[in-house]
Design a protein around this motif. Structure first.
Motif, PDB file in Angstrom:
ATOM      1  N   GLU A 595       0.847  -1.195   0.000  1.00 50.74           N
ATOM      2  CA  GLU A 595       0.000   0.000   0.000  1.00 50.74           C
ATOM      3  C   GLU A 595       0.885   1.248   0.000  1.00 50.74           C
ATOM      4  N   GLU A 596       0.651   2.135  -0.955  1.00 47.57           N
ATOM      5  CA  GLU A 596       1.373   3.397  -1.029  1.00 47.57           C
ATOM      6  C   GLU A 596       0.390   4.542  -0.902  1.00 47.57           C
ATOM      7  N   VAL A 628      -3.107   0.316  -4.057  1.00 46.51           N
ATOM      8  CA  VAL A 628      -2.983  -0.983  -3.398  1.00 46.51           C
ATOM      9  C   VAL A 628      -2.643  -2.039  -4.443  1.00 46.51           C
ATOM     10  N   LEU A 629      -1.650  -2.842  -4.153  1.00 49.59           N
ATOM     11  CA  LEU A 629      -1.336  -4.019  -4.956  1.00 49.59           C
ATOM     12  C   LEU A 629      -1.388  -5.218  -4.024  1.00 49.59           C
ATOM     13  N   SER A 630      -2.259  -6.162  -4.341  1.00 48.91           N
ATOM     14  CA  SER A 630      -2.480  -7.297  -3.451  1.00 48.91           C
ATOM     15  C   SER A 630      -2.438  -8.580  -4.259  1.00 48.91           C
ATOM     16  N   PHE A 631      -1.859  -9.618  -3.664  1.00 48.70           N
ATOM     17  CA  PHE A 631      -1.855 -10.894  -4.366  1.00 48.70           C
ATOM     18  C   PHE A 631      -1.857 -12.069  -3.407  1.00 48.70           C
ATOM     19  N   GLY A 632      -2.320 -13.195  -3.939  1.00 51.96           N
ATOM     20  CA  GLY A 632      -2.349 -14.450  -3.209  1.00 51.96           C
ATOM     21  C   GLY A 632      -2.535 -15.574  -4.210  1.00 51.96           C
ATOM     22  N   TYR A 633      -2.834 -16.767  -3.724  1.00 50.36           N
ATOM     23  CA  TYR A 633      -2.999 -17.933  -4.592  1.00 50.36           C
ATOM     24  C   TYR A 633      -4.453 -18.392  -4.549  1.00 50.36           C
ATOM     25  N   HIS A 634      -4.963 -18.837  -5.679  1.00 45.39           N
ATOM     26  CA  HIS A 634      -6.340 -19.315  -5.747  1.00 45.39           C
ATOM     27  C   HIS A 634      -6.366 -20.841  -5.682  1.00 45.39           C
ATOM     28  N   GLY A 655      -7.345   1.192  -5.563  1.00 47.82           N
ATOM     29  CA  GLY A 655      -6.922   2.517  -5.143  1.00 47.82           C
ATOM     30  C   GLY A 655      -8.094   3.447  -4.952  1.00 47.82           C
ATOM     31  N   TYR A 656      -7.825   4.598  -4.345  1.00 48.29           N
ATOM     32  CA  TYR A 656      -8.838   5.615  -4.100  1.00 48.29           C
ATOM     33  C   TYR A 656      -8.119   6.909  -3.737  1.00 48.29           C
ATOM     34  N   SER A 657      -8.827   8.006  -3.858  1.00 45.83           N
ATOM     35  CA  SER A 657      -8.297   9.305  -3.458  1.00 45.83           C
ATOM     36  C   SER A 657      -9.443  10.139  -2.924  1.00 45.83           C
ATOM     37  N   ASP A 658      -9.108  11.107  -2.095  1.00 50.61           N
ATOM     38  CA  ASP A 658     -10.154  11.939  -1.502  1.00 50.61           C
ATOM     39  C   ASP A 658      -9.535  13.188  -0.907  1.00 50.61           C
TER      40      ASP A 658
END
Length: 936
Positions: A595-596, A628-634, A655-658
């Motif tokens: 997360e950045e 956000v960059l997220s990863f896992g295994y299915h 991602g999002y901004s506000d």
């Protein structure tokens, strides 16, 4: 050190400098100068505005009343709503960790687990709605969410804690409930050399163990340089005796059409013994309102903790206009918990009703419920469980802070890293015996006794009847790392065309956070890998058995008049973990989230008069951009029926901004009466476990559960209004009303369908082709309100009458209300889980030059802890605890203290819907400690 006039409250990073200047404390030694004297001595610049000045004297004390005065000063000169505690109250009052030190603050309650404060709730909201920082750096603790596990932090290394309840644009976003800002000490907080050391021995009334604690601080300055180190180490051995697990279970467990003959027998017994005629076994709304008692457990917990923490600070300060500070904070927390559990699971899959001895059709009749209070069952699942939980957390934090006044600008900067690594090792040795038994509620909990059936057993004294099922193990490892950099610029102004504008401030912050989690589990069922020869062959009697009250220290079981024997966890680990055994990590349980966040803000300070009333106003906005960059295994199901996983990780971006506006204002109605107002929009980011893009499968339920990197934060629009009366003796009377509208709460929801999924049987044959539902956490539509008020009374009583000289009170009261109701599928109205309607704290103290004494009572009202089976609200009873501290200063530098926690040995209890249906009864004992402290 600098002084800011009462007419010009400080905000943003400048508040932190003022707080540190006002509040120079550590381990009970307070370095303080009365602010009133400073105000009288303040000089005036040529333009007529008060200017900062150097202080001429510093007084070193160890006074609790003076520490309260300093906390009041911080509150008064903060532009927003806040409350603080400082080192005398943090480290010199009875507490087992930082969470317990915070519970005396207005609006702050804590979650307790087996007699120990763990997480912090601000204004009744969940703990993961609270943002925590140490030395302005958001803190990692290794938990699975955003919340911080406060029990890992030693309170002795903490200098000051402020709970900021209304943010400014300069504050890091995050914290719908509030932001807990923790500070450690720095060398120029002291006028020259400082040395403090303390030692303590504490005794728990149940474990009867004596635990040591030791801490010290050393600080010195030489020319432009200063250095400080502090260290604290503590051991804690606490035993909890409990009965628990006594929750409601719906009769649909026995009456579901799939139960066949067992369901038919349950129908007959209900009609024969209670006159209950069930219209349809398939109508859950009917069968879920017939209640019987779930698993009853008699349990002993032994919790052993080894905690250490250290801080170091190196400071370069060539002048009052420049300083560069390196701060480090390190620590370790190891907790080993043994649980010995003798339990009876009346709702076993083999069982059904045999005889109903007593039932209750009146207590919960408003919900259309009948509760079976006393029942004999045909095949209760009796269990002996020896559980071992080992948690090991290492945390570290490093930061470099810059404070520089140059060319009329105040420049502050921060670079830092916060990280935690947590490993959790769990084991459970499980033996099971199926036999007829009778289970019923008692006055405080529940019990299982032999029934009239000839095949019944005495569950506590039949080791040969219990068959080995498994030695269950699991292993979890979490790495949590966060990097941050921030730069702030502030310019004091004196503009002829706009004299009210006193300063502008702007800055930016960048954070990079990564959380990675591995998890695995494996059940041992034989003496070798893949061997299941012990299952249903080996009995409990084949292992080494000892009375549980001999395995753990402290003697008799205090929750009931019971004795039983079990397998110790030490024996289980040595016997059942075969050579080379290791719990493997499961690829399907792995995830990583990166997360950045980039944030930019600008704000202004205004100071002006409305008539004769000085007004200070701070307004600004903060822009945040998050990726956000997220990863896992299915998971995939192999042809042999086993579960496999995709070869490569599956990733997803979000991602999002506000823009988050904020407004804070104070109006000095009189010299001592202040009106304060605030309004803002803030957010709390979703838990990293929810945004982790991984998929878990339930093949029997035809369901996939996914993470959701596209989750947005939960937002709150909030405002607050309050009056604060500051007394000449350092006291305070305050009242405020607040309201929060919370939007985007995270819930689990059906988000899609995966068609034509092949499902295989355990023998590898094709079971069929099915459509799988996909569930994900999503942001819920709509909003809910949380509102309430806080009252604060802090008063030295000597001004009321000379006979009360040295006495004082410190009290606060919080009342809360939420429009959100808990989700009961039966339509039972219930408050938001975790929300206590009211909480209050009261401390009475006395002190003179040599002697001090304090007694504190902390109360949290009853609240819903969870909703069993999404149907039945489970309440935690109201809880009040009394703590005591007595101190005597032998010499000017040496003090001895006697402290007590939970001195009246208050138990923790809970119930489902009505107190006559108890769910838990826990005793954790009182804790008495004797300590010695020296400061030079």
């Amino acid at each position: 050190m600098k002084y800011q006039s009462p007419g010009r409250p400080t905000s943003g990073p400048r508040l932190r400098s003022l707080s540190r200047s006002i509040h120079l404390l550590l381990l009970g030694g307070i370095v303080a100068v009365p602010l009133q004297a400073r105000a009288q001595d303040a000089t005036t610049a040529q333009d007529g505005a008060p200017t900062p000045q150097q202080l001429d004297s510093i007084v070193v004390t160890g006074s609790y009343s003076r520490s309260l005065e300093q906390a009041v000063d911080i509150k008064r000169y903060n532009i927003g709503f806040s409350d603080s505690i400082v080192a005398t109250d943090v480290a010199d009052f009875p507490e087992q960790n930082l969470a317990e030190a915070l519970q005396r603050m207005p609006g702050v309650t804590i979650e307790r687990n087996k007699g120990l404060g763990t997480r912090v709730n601000v204004r009744g909201l969940p703990s993961d709605y609270t943002h925590v920082s140490i030395n302005d750096l958001a803190t990692a603790s290794g938990s699975g969410g955003r919340d911080v596990e406060f029990d890992i932090f030693a309170s002795e290394i903490i200098q000051q804690v402020t709970v900021q309840k209304s943010p400014t644009a300069a504050d890091e976003e995050g914290g719908i409930a509030g932001s807990v800002q923790i500070s450690t000490a720095r060398p120029f907080d002291y006028n020259g050399r400082k040395l403090v050391a303390s030692a303590e021995a504490a005794h728990n009334s149940i474990s009867e163990e004596v635990d040591p604690k030791f801490s010290f601080l050393a600080s010195d300055t030489w020319g432009n340089w200063g250095g400080l180190v502090s260290f604290s180490q503590a051991k804690r051995t606490n035993r909890t005796d409990a009965t628990s697990g006594i929750n409601f279970r719906p009769m649909s467990r026995f009456l579901a059409p799939s139960t066949g003959a067992r369901g038919e027998q349950a129908l007959d017994v209900l009609e024969r013994d209670a006159g209950i005629v069930v219209g349809s076994r398939a109508n859950n709304d009917e069968t879920d309102r017939i209640i019987f008692q779930d698993k009853v457990g008699d349990r002993i917990y032994l919790n052993e903790q080894d905690k250490w923490g250290a801080t170091a600070s190196l400071q370069f300060k060539p002048s009052n206009s420049f300083s560069l500070t390196f701060d480090a904070m390190l620590g370790g927390y190891e907790a080993v918990e043994d649980e010995y559990d003798a339990a009876a699971y009346s709702a076993s899959s083999r069982s059904t009703l045999e005889t109903i001895h007593d039932y209750d059709a009146t207590t919960l009749s408003r919900y259309g419920m009948v509760v079976l209070r006393d029942v004999s069952y045909t095949a209760t699942q009796h269990e002996f469980l020896s559980k071992e939980r080992i948690h090991d957390t290492d945390y570290r934090q490093y930061s470099l802070a810059l404070d520089w006044t140059v060319g009329g600008w105040d420049v502050t900067g921060l670079m830092g890293y916060s990280g935690a690594e947590k490993t959790s090792d769990y084991a459970n040795l499980k033996h099971v015996a199926y036999a007829p038994s009778r289970t019923r509620w008692t006055g405080r909990s529940g019990e299982t006794i032999p029934s009239d059936n000839p095949a019944t057993i005495d569950m506590y004294n039949s080791p040969g009847s219990y068959l080995f099922e498994a030695y269950e193990t699991s292993l979890e490892r979490v790495n949590d790392d966060k990097y941050a950099a921030q730069l702030d610029f502030r310019r004091p102004l004196d503009l002829a065309f706009l004299p009210a504008l006193s300063s502008v401030q702007f800055g930016g912050r960048y954070t990079d956070r990564s959380k990675e989690r591995d998890y695995g589990e494996l059940n041992i069922q034989g003496p070798r890998a893949g061997d299941a020869s012990w299952v249903n062959v080996r009995t409990l009697a084949d292992s080494e058995l000892r009375p549980v009250t001999d395995i753990v220290p402290g003697g008799r079981f205090r929750a009931k008049d019971l004795e039983w024997s079990q397998v110790s966890n030490d024996y289980a680990r040595r016997t059942f973990r075969y050579p080379g055994f290791q719990t493997p990590f499961d690829p399907g349980q792995h995830y990583r989230v990166d997360e950045e966040v980039t944030a930019l803000y600008a704000m202004t300070d205004f100071h002006f008069n409305v008539g004769a009333v000085p007004v200070s106003l701070n307004a600004g906005a903060r822009y945040v951009d998050t990726s956000v960059l997220s990863f896992g295994y299915h998971p995939v199901q192999n042809d042999d029926g086993s579960t496999g996983y995709t070869e490569d990780p599956v990733s997803m971006k979000g991602g999002y901004s506000d823009v988050l506006p904020s407004f804070n204002m104070t109006a000095e109605l009189t010299h001592s009466l202040m009106l304060r107002a605030a309004a803002s929009e803030t957010l709390m980011r979703p838990a990293l476990t929810d945004i982790a893009y991984r998929r878990t499968a339930s093949w029997s339920s035809f369901r996939f559960t996914d993470g959701n990197p596209n989750l947005e934060p939960t937002y709150a629009r909030q405002w607050e209004l309050g009056l604060e009366q500051y007394l000449d003796n350092g006291g305070l009377l305050a009242a405020s009303y607040f309201r929060k509208k919370i939007e985007g709460a995270v819930i689990n929801s059906l988000t899609g369908v995966v068609e034509n999924v092949a499902v295989y049987n355990a023998n590898g044959t094709l079971n069929g082709i099915y459509d799988f539902d996909v569930y994900q956490p999503v942001n819920a539509d709509g909003s809910y309100d949380v509102s309430g008020y806080e009252l604060i009374a802090q008063m030295p009583l000597g001004t009321l009458h000379s006979a009360l000289e040295g006495f004082g009170v410190n009290a606060n009261y919080t009342k809360l209300k939420s429009s959100l109701q808990g989700e009961s599928s039966l339509g039972i109205a219930t408050p938001l889980p975790g929300l206590a309607d009211k909480a209050w704290n009261f401390t009475l103290y006395y002190e003179n030059d040599r002697f001090d004494a304090r007694v504190s009572y902390n109360y949290k009202d009853a609240y819903v802890e969870s909703i069993g089976y999404n149907m039945y609200p489970i309440w935690r009873d109201a809880y009040g605890q009394t703590d005591l501290s007595i101190g005597y200063r032998i010499t000017d530098n040496v003090k001895v203290s006697l402290e007590g926690i939970n001195i009246f040995d208050r138990e923790t209890t809970g119930y489902t819907l009505d107190p006559s249906f108890p769910t838990m009864y826990e005793l954790s004992g009182r804790r008495i400690s004797l300590g010695l402290r020296a400061d030079f």
